[in-house]
Structure formats: C-alpha cells, structure tokens
Motif scaffolding. Structure first.
Motif, mmCIF file in Angstrom:
data_model
loop_
_atom_site.group_PDB
_atom_site.id
_atom_site.type_symbol
_atom_site.label_atom_id
_atom_site.label_comp_id
_atom_site.label_asym_id
_atom_site.label_seq_id
_atom_site.Cartn_x
_atom_site.Cartn_y
_atom_site.Cartn_z
ATOM 1 N N LEU A 1 0.820 -1.197 0.000
ATOM 2 C CA LEU A 1 0.000 0.000 0.000
ATOM 3 C C LEU A 1 0.860 1.255 0.000
ATOM 4 O O LEU A 1 0.424 2.319 -0.426
ATOM 5 N N SER A 2 2.089 1.135 0.465
ATOM 6 C CA SER A 2 3.038 2.247 0.483
ATOM 7 C C SER A 2 3.840 2.259 -0.813
ATOM 8 O O SER A 2 3.559 1.498 -1.732
ATOM 9 N N ASP A 3 4.866 3.121 -0.876
ATOM 10 C CA ASP A 3 5.765 3.102 -2.038
ATOM 11 C C ASP A 3 7.012 2.279 -1.763
ATOM 12 O O ASP A 3 7.968 2.308 -2.525
ATOM 13 N N ASP A 4 6.989 1.501 -0.682
ATOM 14 C CA ASP A 4 8.085 0.603 -0.314
ATOM 15 C C ASP A 4 7.587 -0.831 -0.447
ATOM 16 O O ASP A 4 6.739 -1.281 0.339
ATOM 17 N N PRO A 5 8.068 -1.600 -1.441
ATOM 18 C CA PRO A 5 7.530 -2.948 -1.684
ATOM 19 C C PRO A 5 7.723 -3.927 -0.533
ATOM 20 O O PRO A 5 7.061 -4.968 -0.493
ATOM 21 N N SER A 6 8.582 -3.608 0.413
ATOM 22 C CA SER A 6 8.835 -4.525 1.531
ATOM 23 C C SER A 6 7.813 -4.376 2.652
ATOM 24 O O SER A 6 7.747 -5.220 3.550
ATOM 25 N N LEU A 7 7.002 -3.305 2.628
ATOM 26 C CA LEU A 7 6.015 -3.066 3.687
ATOM 27 C C LEU A 7 4.707 -3.759 3.334
ATOM 28 O O LEU A 7 3.875 -3.211 2.626
ATOM 29 N N LEU A 8 4.528 -4.990 3.829
ATOM 30 C CA LEU A 8 3.333 -5.761 3.522
ATOM 31 C C LEU A 8 2.250 -5.475 4.556
ATOM 32 O O LEU A 8 2.418 -4.639 5.446
ATOM 33 N N GLY A 9 1.121 -6.191 4.450
ATOM 34 C CA GLY A 9 0.028 -5.986 5.381
ATOM 35 C C GLY A 9 -0.629 -4.629 5.181
ATOM 36 O O GLY A 9 -0.905 -4.210 4.063
ATOM 37 N N ARG A 10 -0.853 -3.938 6.310
ATOM 38 C CA ARG A 10 -1.476 -2.613 6.274
ATOM 39 C C ARG A 10 -0.566 -1.629 7.001
ATOM 40 O O ARG A 10 -0.785 -1.297 8.166
ATOM 41 N N PRO A 11 0.477 -1.152 6.321
ATOM 42 C CA PRO A 11 1.407 -0.227 6.972
ATOM 43 C C PRO A 11 0.711 1.087 7.345
ATOM 44 O O PRO A 11 -0.269 1.480 6.709
ATOM 45 N N THR A 12 1.223 1.729 8.358
ATOM 46 C CA THR A 12 0.685 3.026 8.791
ATOM 47 C C THR A 12 1.840 3.994 9.026
ATOM 48 O O THR A 12 3.006 3.601 9.088
ATOM 49 N N ASP A 13 1.493 5.263 9.140
ATOM 50 C CA ASP A 13 2.460 6.309 9.470
ATOM 51 C C ASP A 13 3.654 6.312 8.511
ATOM 52 O O ASP A 13 4.802 6.394 8.934
ATOM 53 N N PHE A 14 3.382 6.202 7.220
ATOM 54 C CA PHE A 14 4.459 6.237 6.230
ATOM 55 C C PHE A 14 4.263 7.435 5.299
ATOM 56 O O PHE A 14 3.158 7.962 5.160
ATOM 57 N N ASP A 15 5.362 7.864 4.695
ATOM 58 C CA ASP A 15 5.331 8.950 3.720
ATOM 59 C C ASP A 15 5.494 8.369 2.320
ATOM 60 O O ASP A 15 6.123 7.317 2.135
ATOM 61 N N VAL A 16 4.946 9.037 1.338
ATOM 62 C CA VAL A 16 5.123 8.669 -0.068
ATOM 63 C C VAL A 16 5.798 9.840 -0.768
ATOM 64 O O VAL A 16 5.367 10.986 -0.635
ATOM 65 N N THR A 17 6.869 9.526 -1.497
ATOM 66 C CA THR A 17 7.637 10.565 -2.191
ATOM 67 C C THR A 17 7.299 10.578 -3.676
ATOM 68 O O THR A 17 7.351 9.544 -4.346
ATOM 69 N N ILE A 18 6.935 11.750 -4.179
ATOM 70 C CA ILE A 18 6.710 11.935 -5.619
ATOM 71 C C ILE A 18 8.004 12.508 -6.192
ATOM 72 O O ILE A 18 8.374 13.639 -5.900
ATOM 73 N N ARG A 19 8.685 11.711 -6.995
ATOM 74 C CA ARG A 19 9.978 12.162 -7.515
ATOM 75 C C ARG A 19 9.840 12.964 -8.805
ATOM 76 O O ARG A 19 10.696 13.774 -9.144
ATOM 77 N N GLU A 20 8.731 12.717 -9.535
ATOM 78 C CA GLU A 20 8.583 13.373 -10.844
ATOM 79 C C GLU A 20 7.155 13.209 -11.335
ATOM 80 O O GLU A 20 6.466 12.240 -10.992
ATOM 81 N N PHE A 21 6.691 14.157 -12.142
ATOM 82 C CA PHE A 21 5.403 14.047 -12.827
ATOM 83 C C PHE A 21 5.647 13.927 -14.326
ATOM 84 O O PHE A 21 6.621 14.468 -14.860
ATOM 85 N N VAL A 22 4.745 13.228 -15.001
ATOM 86 C CA VAL A 22 4.799 13.128 -16.464
ATOM 87 C C VAL A 22 3.423 13.504 -17.007
ATOM 88 O O VAL A 22 2.429 12.839 -16.696
ATOM 89 N N PRO A 23 3.324 14.581 -17.807
ATOM 90 C CA PRO A 23 2.021 14.957 -18.368
ATOM 91 C C PRO A 23 1.614 14.021 -19.493
ATOM 92 O O PRO A 23 2.390 13.765 -20.411
ATOM 93 N N LYS A 24 0.410 13.495 -19.404
ATOM 94 C CA LYS A 24 -0.141 12.624 -20.449
ATOM 95 C C LYS A 24 -1.457 13.247 -20.917
ATOM 96 O O LYS A 24 -2.554 12.777 -20.593
ATOM 97 N N LEU A 25 -1.347 14.349 -21.659
ATOM 98 C CA LEU A 25 -2.536 15.116 -22.029
ATOM 99 C C LEU A 25 -3.444 14.378 -23.000
ATOM 100 O O LEU A 25 -4.661 14.594 -23.014
ATOM 101 N N GLY A 26 -2.864 13.508 -23.804
ATOM 102 C CA GLY A 26 -3.689 12.719 -24.711
ATOM 103 C C GLY A 26 -4.537 11.719 -23.950
ATOM 104 O O GLY A 26 -5.733 11.568 -24.222
ATOM 105 N N ALA A 27 -3.926 11.063 -22.986
ATOM 106 C CA ALA A 27 -4.676 10.139 -22.138
ATOM 107 C C ALA A 27 -5.630 10.903 -21.234
ATOM 108 O O ALA A 27 -6.697 10.414 -20.874
ATOM 109 N N GLY A 28 -5.225 12.117 -20.859
ATOM 110 C CA GLY A 28 -6.068 12.936 -20.001
ATOM 111 C C GLY A 28 -5.771 12.779 -18.538
ATOM 112 O O GLY A 28 -6.661 12.928 -17.697
ATOM 113 N N PHE A 29 -4.510 12.484 -18.191
ATOM 114 C CA PHE A 29 -4.124 12.435 -16.785
ATOM 115 C C PHE A 29 -2.658 12.805 -16.615
ATOM 116 O O PHE A 29 -1.896 12.861 -17.583
ATOM 117 N N ILE A 30 -2.283 13.052 -15.369
ATOM 118 C CA ILE A 30 -0.901 13.336 -14.996
ATOM 119 C C ILE A 30 -0.359 12.140 -14.233
ATOM 120 O O ILE A 30 -0.957 11.700 -13.247
#
Length: 558
Positions: free
Chosen positions: A495-524
């Motif tokens: 559920l987190s951005d760390d593949p080793s954290l199984l189950g239902r992890p809590t109190d974690f942060d998620v880091t967005i390193r970069e965005f990619v615009p996909k205007l044709g698809a209609g999402f970022i």
C-alpha cells in the motif's frame, strides 16, 4: 497428473467465433475475422450499439499481490462462466497480455486452470497485432520528432527537453537510458533518449480511453512530446502527424472477440499496466460488452489501491458508468504472506497469520466501500487452505458488512464459481449509497489529488514532493493541466511506495519524484519510489521453459 494451464487450454473445444458472437446477437457482418477463433468488432457495430441500454458492470480487483498468487483474472473469467451457467447473458472484458511479463515472470495472462480465455497461445503472443500497432505508432512519433530536429527544427524543440520515449513490448533493462543520433551529421541529432515498455506508453492509455476514431485522433493530437527552448510545450498537433498515427492505430482500436473455455464471449482489448499506467482494458470494449450483455465482468490490474482506484477515478468518467458491484480477490496463502509468513511455510495452517494479514484485505474493502459501491470478497481456494482459516476470513468480512465466497474456478470452472456468482447477484440487488468519486478533478489541485490518494487509499501520512516535482507543478498550473486526474505510478506489492512493507502499513510517507504529463490520455502520472517504466527480466525468465515442436505445438507458456 495435474495438467498445466496450456495443456488444459489445448485440450479445450474451441467453437467458431461466429457461433460465440451469436450468443450476444452479433452476426458475420459485425465481425472482422482473424482466423477461425478470433475476430474484431467493426466500428459500424460499436456505433450501432451506442444507444442501447447498459447491462450491469462487475469490477474484479484484489489485495496487494504476493508471490503466493491471487488469481484475479482466473476469478474474473470463472465468475463470468458461473453467471452464464446460471442463465445470465454475460460477457468478459479483459486486458491483452504483454510479452514483457509473459516472457519474464508470469508466463501468460489468460486466467488459469478451467477458467481461461482461449486460444491462450495466440492471446499471450501476437494475438491480432494490437501491441505491435501501438509500438509502431509510438516509435513512428519518435522518428517524426528526430526527423524534425534533423530537418531544421522549425518548432525550436529543445532536444534536452524531449520527454517522449521509444517503446518495445519486452522487458529490456538495457534500453532504459540510451543515446541516439551518433555517427556524424547524417545520422541525426545526438540526444539522450530511453525506452519504456509498450504497455506503459501514453498511446496505449489513449487507445484504452478513446471512444471512437475521432476521439482517438483528438487525443493523439494533444500528446506533449517535449518543450521548446522557451520552455513551451510541443504537441503532436504542432508536428501535424496525428492523422498518420491514427491511421496506424485504426484496426487496433477495434475490440477483439474470443471465448472462455466454457464459451462465454470475451472482449480482450488493450493492456496498460496498473503500476505505471491506468491498468484497465479499453473503454470501447467495456462499453460494447455492456451493450451486448446483461452482465459484464471486467478486471483492473494489481491490487485495488492501483487498478481499481484508477478504474474508478480515471476510467469511470470516460465510461460514464460506475460498477454495480466490486469483487476483491484474496487467497489464504497471500493473506499469510501479508501476515509475515514466508513462502515455504504457507501450506501449514496458521490462523493467527491469516488474522494479521487480513488487515491488507480489510483496507481494500474499506477503500472500495468508500466509493459507495457494494463489495464481495472472493476467497480463491488452494488445496492447503483449512476450514479454520477460510471460516475466519468469512467472519471478519461479515463484520465489515461484506459477504465472502469460496471460489474454486481454477479447478472446477463455472461450478466452482456459483457461490461467488450468487453473492455478486445479491450485492447488485442490494441498496447502496451510489457512486462517490474520490475527488472532483476539476476542483482540486494535483497536490490535493495525490494527497487524497496517499492518505485515503494507501493509508499514508504525508506526501513529499521532490524539487523537480514542485517545479513541474508550477509549470502545469501555468498551462491549466492541474484539472486533470492523477495516475499514480507505484509498487504493486505494498500500500506504500516501499515494496517490503506488507500488510497494512501506517504512518508512512510517499515521495513523488517526478510528474509526467499525459494530455492525450487525459491524466498526470506521478512517479513514486523507484518504480520503473521499463521492467527487467528475472534471473530465470519464464521464456526458458517455452518451446514449440515440429508440428507447431507450444509448451511452457504457462
């Protein structure tokens, strides 16, 4: 001796595709035949069906996947076959497999056992050529970009800011970062480039969200390929090649009709990954199935935190129809892994590990319920499951107001899915709050949308944005792109951005390193952690077991 999936598929009776089409009142004029057992549905047919009433839509999703296996596609197909066996006019709507995972780890993606779509060899390999058409269109655009740079660069494209990548439908880590145009002035303009896997391409997403050839062309025209020296976006429309790209994709846009082992009609079309794209089969195929059948069973990739969230927040607005019920697939084995048990200990009864691992399933149930939709759990049975373990899961689900049905479609086909089918039919008829999207894309910023997904769907605490991501957010706001929905690129295993954290992890942060615009698809696209848009092969890829004999009989595909 237990038969393999491919042996079961090869022993199955295939009916002519015209006979399968007749089950949903399609005739030969509606089909473009690809041999005896595959066909595409013509555009005139999809247009004719547009005004008809929709049938019920059932979305199949799952807990976070583990090496123990969940069997989401198998349950999807088995559930549809079970509904058919109960006299319900049913269709299946699935994604096409990618050669990357087929030759890499999974070894095939047509379901399993006696719940498969066939001909599985064709579907898993070249099928009707859709993947090749998408790959060709994507790489044609790359060629047009580099030719424009070579021929004088009238648009003043900054070669350092070209964001469009080439693709190939294989796992090939050596192509992640490449340098092109070397060898002198006549070989093009040198620049850094890279390859994604075809199923991560924006063109794949566009094909799966387009509702017609006209819509496809408009979406292709909106693709942002890079930026000028003045940092203004450059689109396909600026290059004036949207017509050529649409031409390359015109046949690929038509849904593919095949059948299950039990001859339930199936539309297998489009195949974006769910951890790096939006993970759903095509809108056109799902719409067509809903017009032709009383019940359409579809699936979304990986766990409900990825595929189902994207189905509900990205695909539903294009589909203009929310699911009437959601099925969350889990296995006792996978719950044990989420409960901290190693793979070699999964065959031993461990009720406590199931109880601990249930936290992952519980989070996905709560997430799906938060959309206001009825939920059913499918316990995909394994021979090592015990009565104590399955009874515990049923009791815990009941406390959440959800019915859990034992499902044995791999072993028994439709007979093993009747309990699930009846539970789903009851859920559809039950009263529900009605569909409630996670966010209003028009009224919330990209930061707010990402934060809602991380906190409400993943259960995280904070979102951290890299310096590059923050700069991109300012740029996107300038161009009015902040109103688009967000497609999270995240590991499927947690559920987190760390593949080793199984189950239902809590109190974690998620880091967005970069965005990619996909205007044709209609999402970022929001890239998290170290998720790759070009996977690599494992040490012992599934391809090592694949072969074909002198008569053309395939072995080892799964």
């Amino acid at each position: 001796m237990t038969l393999t999936d491919i042996e079961i598929a090869q022993a199955a009776e295939l009916k002519p595709i015209q006979e399968i089409a007749q089950k949903v009142k399609l005739d030969s004029d509606d089909l473009e035949l690809y041999g005896k057992y595959k066909a595409k549905i013509d555009f005139t047919t999809t247009k004719r069906l547009a005004g008809q009433k929709n049938g019920k839509l059932i979305l199949v999703t799952a807990i976070n996947p583990t090496p123990a296996g969940e069997g989401k596609s198998t349950v999807t197909i088995g559930l549809a076959d079970a509904l058919s066996s109960l006299g319900k006019k049913t269709m299946i709507a699935l994604r096409e497999p990618s050669l990357g995972p087929t030759m890499g780890v999974k070894g095939g993606a047509c379901g399993g056992g006696y719940a498969q779509v066939i001909p599985m060899e064709d579907i898993n390999l070249h099928f009707t050529g859709d993947m090749h058409a998408i790959t060709t269109a994507n790489n044609a655009l790359s060629a047009f970009i580099d030719n424009h740079l070579f021929q004088g660069n009238l648009l003043q494209i900054d070669s350092r800011r070209v964001i469009w990548k080439r693709v190939v439908d294989l796992n090939d880590r050596a192509l992640r970062h490449v340098t092109i145009g070397l060898g002198g002035p006549m070989q093009g303009v040198p620049r850094e480039d890279g390859f994604d896997i075809t199923v991560a391409s924006e063109i794949m997403a566009i094909l799966c969200l387009a509702t017609s050839l006209t819509d496809l062309k408009k979406r292709l025209a909106r693709i942002v390929i890079g930026y000028t020296f003045q940092k203004h976006p450059v689109t396909v429309a600026d290059l004036k090649v949207e017509g050529a790209l649409t031409l390359l994709l015109k046949d690929a846009l038509k849904p593919n009709l095949v059948q299950s082992i039990e001859h339930t009609p199936a539309l297998v079309h489009g195949g974006p990954f769910a951890n790096i794209a939006h993970g759903c089969n095509s809108v056109l195929a799902t719409q067509t199935a809903m017009k032709l059948a009383d019940y359409t069973v579809t699936e979304a990739g990986f766990g409900a935190d990825l595929g189902a969230e994207k189905f509900l927040d990205i695909k539903v607005p294009q589909l203009e129809k929310a699911p009437d019920a959601i099925v969350v697939v889990a296995t006792i084995r996978a719950l044990k892994m989420h409960g901290g048990i190693s793979k070699d200990q999964l065959s031993t009864e461990n009720v406590e590990a199931v109880k601990v691992g249930f936290s992952n399933l519980q989070k996905h149930i709560e997430n799906m319920q938060s959309y206001g939709l009825p939920v059913v759990v499918a316990i995909n049975e394994f021979s090592s499951d015990t009565k104590n373990e399955t009874q515990l899961v049923k009791e815990l689900c009941r406390k959440l107001g959800v019915e859990a049905a034992l499902t044995a479609v791999w072993e028994k086909g439709s007979n093993g899915g009747v309990e699930l089918a009846n539970a789903v039919l009851m859920a559809i008829e039950s009263s529900s709050e009605g569909f409630q999207p996670l966010y209003n894309a028009e009224e919330t910023s990209i930061e707010e949308k990402v934060t809602k997904i991380v906190q409400q769907i993943y259960g995280g605490s904070r979102v951290l944005f890299s310096k590059k991501a923050l700069t991109q957010l300012k740029t996107f706001k300038t161009y009015g792109w902040e109103k688009l929905p967000v497609c999270m690129a995240k590991t499927q295993y947690s559920l987190s951005d760390d593949p080793s954290l199984l189950g239902r992890p809590t109190d974690f942060d998620v880091t967005i390193r970069e965005f990619v615009p996909k205007l044709g698809a209609g999402f970022i696209v929001a890239l998290t952690g170290d998720v790759m848009t070009m996977p690599g092969l494992p040490k012992s890829p599934a391809a090592l077991n694949m072969d074909v004999d002198a008569e053309g009989k395939v072995s080892g595909l799964f």
